[in-house]
Enzyme design. Sequence first.
Site, mmCIF file in Angstrom:
data_model
loop_
_atom_site.group_PDB
_atom_site.id
_atom_site.type_symbol
_atom_site.label_atom_id
_atom_site.label_comp_id
_atom_site.label_asym_id
_atom_site.label_seq_id
_atom_site.Cartn_x
_atom_site.Cartn_y
_atom_site.Cartn_z
ATOM 1 N N LYS A 135 0.844 -1.201 0.000
ATOM 2 C CA LYS A 135 0.000 0.000 0.000
ATOM 3 C C LYS A 135 0.881 1.254 0.000
ATOM 4 O O LYS A 135 2.082 1.177 0.278
ATOM 5 C CB LYS A 135 -0.923 -0.023 1.221
ATOM 6 C CG LYS A 135 -0.187 -0.011 2.561
ATOM 7 C CD LYS A 135 -1.133 -0.323 3.720
ATOM 8 C CE LYS A 135 -0.391 -0.324 5.049
ATOM 9 N NZ LYS A 135 -1.205 -0.891 6.139
ATOM 10 N N TYR A 155 18.578 28.348 8.870
ATOM 11 C CA TYR A 155 17.409 29.094 9.371
ATOM 12 C C TYR A 155 17.381 29.132 10.891
ATOM 13 O O TYR A 155 17.596 28.114 11.552
ATOM 14 C CB TYR A 155 16.118 28.440 8.883
ATOM 15 C CG TYR A 155 15.771 28.765 7.443
ATOM 16 C CD1 TYR A 155 15.505 30.066 7.040
ATOM 17 C CD2 TYR A 155 15.697 27.753 6.496
ATOM 18 C CE1 TYR A 155 15.177 30.359 5.724
ATOM 19 C CE2 TYR A 155 15.352 28.022 5.180
ATOM 20 C CZ TYR A 155 15.098 29.334 4.792
ATOM 21 O OH TYR A 155 14.772 29.612 3.501
HETATM 22 C C1 LIG Z 1 -0.459 -1.957 6.716
HETATM 23 C C2 LIG Z 1 -1.000 -3.256 7.178
HETATM 24 C C3 LIG Z 1 -0.149 -4.354 7.359
HETATM 25 C C4 LIG Z 1 1.362 -4.244 7.279
HETATM 26 O O1 LIG Z 1 1.853 -3.708 8.483
HETATM 27 P P1 LIG Z 1 3.436 -3.649 8.774
HETATM 28 O O2 LIG Z 1 3.523 -3.207 10.187
HETATM 29 O O3 LIG Z 1 3.988 -2.629 7.830
HETATM 30 O O4 LIG Z 1 3.965 -4.994 8.521
HETATM 31 C C5 LIG Z 1 -0.716 -5.566 7.678
HETATM 32 N N1 LIG Z 1 -2.068 -5.697 7.834
HETATM 33 C C6 LIG Z 1 -2.902 -4.661 7.684
HETATM 34 C C7 LIG Z 1 -4.358 -4.869 7.885
HETATM 35 C C8 LIG Z 1 -2.409 -3.407 7.367
HETATM 36 O O5 LIG Z 1 -3.245 -2.375 7.237
#
Ligand SMILES: *Cc1c(COP(=O)(O)O)cnc(C)c1O
Length: 357
Positions: free
Chosen positions: A33, A253
């Site tokens: 994702k 800055y």
């Molecule tokens: C994003 C997500 C994962 C992956 O999580 P990580 O901590 O990056 O391994 C797994 N399951 C669900 C439902 C998620 O939303």
Amino acid sequence: MRPARALIDLQALRHNYQLARETTGAKALAVIKADAYGHGAVRVAQALESQADGFAVACIEEALELRHAGIRAPVLLLEGFFEAEELSLIVEHDFWCVVHSTWQLEAIERTAVGKPLTVWLKMDSGMHRVGIHPAEYQAACQRLQASGKVAKVVLMSHFARADELDSTRTDEQVAIFQTAREGLSAEISLRNSPGVMGWPKVPSDWVRPGIMLYGATPFDQSQPVADRLQPVMTLESKVICVRDLPAGEPVGYGGAFVTDRPMRIGVVAMGYADGYPRQAPTGTPVMIDGHRSQLLGRVSMDMLCVDLTNVPGAGLGSRVELWGKNVLASDVASSAGTIPYQIFCNLKRVPRLYSEA
Ligand SMILES: *Cc1c(COP(=O)(O)O)cnc(C)c1O
């Protein structure tokens, strides 16, 4: 050309995926994702496709991007659909679909689907974000199966605190899940990356590794499996200007850093517009020509300053690793008060260069 770039090591990615599978002996959905946590979802999916059991994304837009790029592997929508109208695309492209709420279940019951769906039915086993209440889970599962719209159900839940290795909460969530699903014979899926690495006793048919694929640890301490991860992204740039300053001179800055002795400062083509965290303070580690050094002063939009004083031979054109194989993204993140997930997702503007070696 501006020298800022992100190198993506696809061999390391495959190593980390394999580690998730070997550690658990389960099938693994590679979670890609948010553009594969900033690594580029299509390239990551192409690199893993021959070995991965499937992929997981947040929404149908991300899933369609994969299909349009020719990825044929299973793709799970981790939040299912947001509107019932998406169901026709889900069927057309053979996406797998999380059902986390009763309204989604009702939408499936109401909608004519051309082909039976694969549904991952999510239980709220204690995180209290999304998921069906444990007491209503069996009934929801039976309704799905009776709907005539569903070919296969996978039972899933998600951990809230698996990154905390001494918390009792993960075992409590497993116990709630196991009690509520008693008697349902279907595959199960509970573990994210910290679950994969830190919770070996949790039963799994499917695991869902995300951050570990990219070689970053979710733990804030050393952990035997996490220690075998290989960082995938190297964010690097070069020194584009050098300043030799006497003691007592402000840098950048706000004059947020003031030299405390005669110092040599390097200006690096990298800033928060590239996704480097603006919150990173003086002292955040960087690597300059293979030597560890530190960030100095405030990060600006396109530039940041580093300490060259004790780096032998460093000067104009020196290569700077902001994170990668030597400076861990998780260390930069914790220095900036955030997590590697966020600094990866924030990556922008810099070109991504992919390599197999
Ligand atoms: C994003 C997500 C994962 C992956 O999580 P990580 O901590 O990056 O391994 C797994 N399951 C669900 C439902 C998620 O939303």
